[in-house]
Scaffold this active site. Structure first.
Site, PDB file in Angstrom:
ATOM      1  N   HIS A   1      -6.470  14.634  17.669  1.00 15.69           N
ATOM      2  CA  HIS A   1      -4.836  15.145  17.224  1.00 15.69           C
ATOM      3  C   HIS A   1      -5.145  16.592  16.545  1.00 15.69           C
ATOM      4  O   HIS A   1      -4.327  17.178  16.346  1.00 15.69           O
ATOM      5  CB  HIS A   1      -4.232  14.161  16.437  1.00 15.69           C
ATOM      6  CG  HIS A   1      -3.638  12.988  17.438  1.00 15.69           C
ATOM      7  ND1 HIS A   1      -2.289  12.629  17.402  1.00 15.69           N
ATOM      8  CD2 HIS A   1      -4.184  12.115  18.418  1.00 15.69           C
ATOM      9  CE1 HIS A   1      -2.122  11.786  18.423  1.00 15.69           C
ATOM     10  NE2 HIS A   1      -3.205  11.500  19.046  1.00 15.69           N
ATOM     11  N   ASP A   2      -6.186  16.563  15.724  1.00 13.11           N
ATOM     12  CA  ASP A   2      -6.345  17.839  15.114  1.00 13.11           C
ATOM     13  C   ASP A   2      -6.844  18.951  16.273  1.00 13.11           C
ATOM     14  O   ASP A   2      -5.845  19.963  16.269  1.00 13.11           O
ATOM     15  CB  ASP A   2      -7.795  17.705  14.117  1.00 13.11           C
ATOM     16  CG  ASP A   2      -8.033  18.999  13.436  1.00 13.11           C
ATOM     17  OD1 ASP A   2      -6.890  19.904  13.214  1.00 13.11           O
ATOM     18  OD2 ASP A   2      -8.937  19.387  12.922  1.00 13.11           O
TER      19      ASP A   2
ATOM     20  N   GLY B   1      -5.987  23.953  17.347  1.00 12.83           N
ATOM     21  CA  GLY B   1      -7.401  23.779  17.530  1.00 12.83           C
ATOM     22  C   GLY B   1      -8.059  22.699  16.278  1.00 12.83           C
ATOM     23  O   GLY B   1      -7.226  22.497  15.571  1.00 12.83           O
TER      24      GLY B   1
ATOM     25  N   SER C   1      -5.924  21.180  10.592  1.00 11.76           N
ATOM     26  CA  SER C   1      -4.477  21.338  10.371  1.00 11.76           C
ATOM     27  C   SER C   1      -3.883  19.993  10.211  1.00 11.76           C
ATOM     28  O   SER C   1      -2.732  19.780   9.568  1.00 11.76           O
ATOM     29  CB  SER C   1      -3.682  21.974  11.369  1.00 11.76           C
ATOM     30  OG  SER C   1      -3.939  21.330  12.672  1.00 11.76           O
TER      31      SER C   1
ATOM     32  N   THR D   1     -12.165   2.894  24.285  1.00 11.89           N
ATOM     33  CA  THR D   1     -13.052   1.809  24.171  1.00 11.89           C
ATOM     34  C   THR D   1     -12.879   1.066  22.953  1.00 11.89           C
ATOM     35  O   THR D   1     -13.550  -0.151  22.650  1.00 11.89           O
ATOM     36  CB  THR D   1     -14.351   2.058  24.774  1.00 11.89           C
ATOM     37  OG1 THR D   1     -15.171   0.890  24.834  1.00 11.89           O
ATOM     38  CG2 THR D   1     -15.178   3.085  24.078  1.00 11.89           C
TER      39      THR D   1
ATOM     40  N   ASP E   1      -9.195  -2.005  23.707  1.00 10.49           N
ATOM     41  CA  ASP E   1     -10.146  -2.740  24.657  1.00 10.49           C
ATOM     42  C   ASP E   1     -10.447  -4.127  24.021  1.00 10.49           C
ATOM     43  O   ASP E   1     -11.352  -4.453  23.147  1.00 10.49           O
ATOM     44  CB  ASP E   1     -11.407  -1.968  24.848  1.00 10.49           C
ATOM     45  CG  ASP E   1     -12.389  -2.548  25.499  1.00 10.49           C
ATOM     46  OD1 ASP E   1     -12.174  -3.829  25.901  1.00 10.49           O
ATOM     47  OD2 ASP E   1     -13.696  -2.257  25.345  1.00 10.49           O
TER      48      ASP E   1
ATOM     49  N   THR F   1     -14.384  -5.748  24.033  1.00 11.42           N
ATOM     50  CA  THR F   1     -15.170  -5.198  22.831  1.00 11.42           C
ATOM     51  C   THR F   1     -14.523  -4.135  22.093  1.00 11.42           C
ATOM     52  O   THR F   1     -15.117  -2.921  22.139  1.00 11.42           O
ATOM     53  CB  THR F   1     -16.583  -4.375  23.649  1.00 11.42           C
ATOM     54  OG1 THR F   1     -16.081  -3.544  24.423  1.00 11.42           O
ATOM     55  CG2 THR F   1     -17.177  -5.484  24.334  1.00 11.42           C
TER      56      THR F   1
HETATM   57 CA   LIG Z   1      -5.611  21.440  14.337  1.00 11.12          CA
HETATM   58 CA   LIG Z   2     -15.226  -1.325  24.003  1.00  8.66          CA
END
Ligand SMILES: [Ca+2]
Ligand SMILES: [Ca+2]
Ligand code: HEM
Length: 297
Positions: A39-40, A45, A49, A163, A216, A219
């Site tokens: 998400h950053d 970029g 932020s 995962t 998941d 695992t």
């Molecule tokens: Ca950012």
């Molecule tokens: Ca997994």
């Protein structure tokens, strides 16, 4: 790769030890750090932020409401300010921590170039147009990833991050509707019946807002190729996961990764590295923040 060799030679070890130490008491941390980096990097970029606090920052957008792990990045920064003051950016700390999170849960290690500068801008209004929503079509996801220099291969590979970690019931409620008896009903008939029953059980209509399920369930805490096996078995949690198997443009890669963990791990390092360098600020751009949650005064 040796950006801090002279200015803060032990930075990689320090971050790794910190992530390991917190993860040993909180096994949900690795997933949080990995998602935080994603998400950053997608908004402004990889510049930290997303870490800024305050009115109208990225964190205040609903798409970022369930992000977590901030305090760990903040405390690693505090430690580094003692050992190498004014040197290591928060953006670099987050990239290293996310890399370590994958490694620590059994995933492949990856090389992460250093030298990102921290951004001074964080605006909630930039979030929606840059973060993938679970309702996106494959075309929409491809378009957004391409705009960040990430390919279709990278999309399939990086989605393997699911995962590990958890999702709130609201994150996939679009796959169900409430019928006239007030019961949940599946809209998307392509999901495995037992899996659906399990999800409905964990997320009833009156589920608490904070209720989560495993991305998941097989695992949850292991970074492995089980995510792709789940997709092949029609057990993708989000619509945006399931579509990777249902669309023929990505199905073959999903099948390959489901059959070969080495194949998945072999691709991860490159895709992850590409994610960590999306629109980075370098040189004199931005700043080296003193505290990760606030820009320098
Ligand atoms: Ca950012
Ligand atoms: Ca997994
Ligand atoms: C491609 C489209 C993607 C979509 C639509 C998507 C969406 C989501 C959503 C809705 C959640 C659940 C959040 C919650 O309810 O708390 C989630 C969790 C997560 N996502 Fe993604 N994601 C995508 C790609 C990625 C990528 C590329 C990464 C990292 C490389 C990633 C890493 C994670 C992790 C680790 C979690 C678990 C977080 C935790 O345990 O707190 N996701 N994702």
């Amino acid at each position: 790769l040796d950006f801090y060799a002279a200015s803060c030679p032990n930075v990689e070890m320090l971050v790794k030890n910190a992530v390991r130490s917190v993860s040993s008491t909180d096994s949900t941390l690795p997933g949080k750090l990995l998602r935080l980096l994603f998400h950053d990097c997608m908004v402004e970029g990889c510049d930290g932020s997303v870490l800024l606090r305050g009115n109208g920052t990225e964190r205040t957008d609903p798409a970022n409401k369930s992000l977590d792990g901030f305090s760990v990045v903040e405390s690693i920064k505090q430690l580094l300010e003692v050992l190498c003051p004014g040197t290591v950016s928060c953006a670099d700390i987050l990239a290293l921590a996310a890399r370590d999170a994958v490694e620590m849960t059994g995933g492949p290690s990856a090389e992460v170039p250093m030298g990102r500068r921290d951004g001074r801008v964080s605006s909630a209004s930039s979030v929606r147009s840059n973060i993938v929503d679970t309702s996106f079509t494959l075309d929409q996801m491809i378009h957004l990833f391409n705009s960040k220099g990430l390919s279709l291969d990278d999309l399939v590979t990086l989605s393997g991050a699911h995962t590990i970690g958890f999702a709130h019931c609201s994150a996939f409620s679009d796959r169900f509707e409430v019928d006239s008896n007030g019961r949940l009903k599946l809209i998307d008939g392509s999901l495995d019946k037992n899996y659906v029953a399990q999800l409905m059980n964990q997320c009833p209509v009156d589920a608490n807002e904070s209720t989560t399920v495993s991305n998941d369930p097989e695992t949850t805490f292991v970074f492995d190729n089980q995510y792709y096996r789940n997709l092949v078995a029609s057990k993708g949690l989000f619509q945006s996961d399931s579509v990777l198997f249902s669309d023929k443009r990505t199905r073959e890669q999903v099948e390959n990764f489901a059959e070969s963990q080495e194949g998945f791990f072999g691709r991860w390092g490159e895709s992850f590295m590409k994610l960590t360098v999306v629109d980075v600020k370098t040189g004199n751009e931005g700043e080296i923040r003193r505290e990760c949650n606030v820009i320098n005064g």
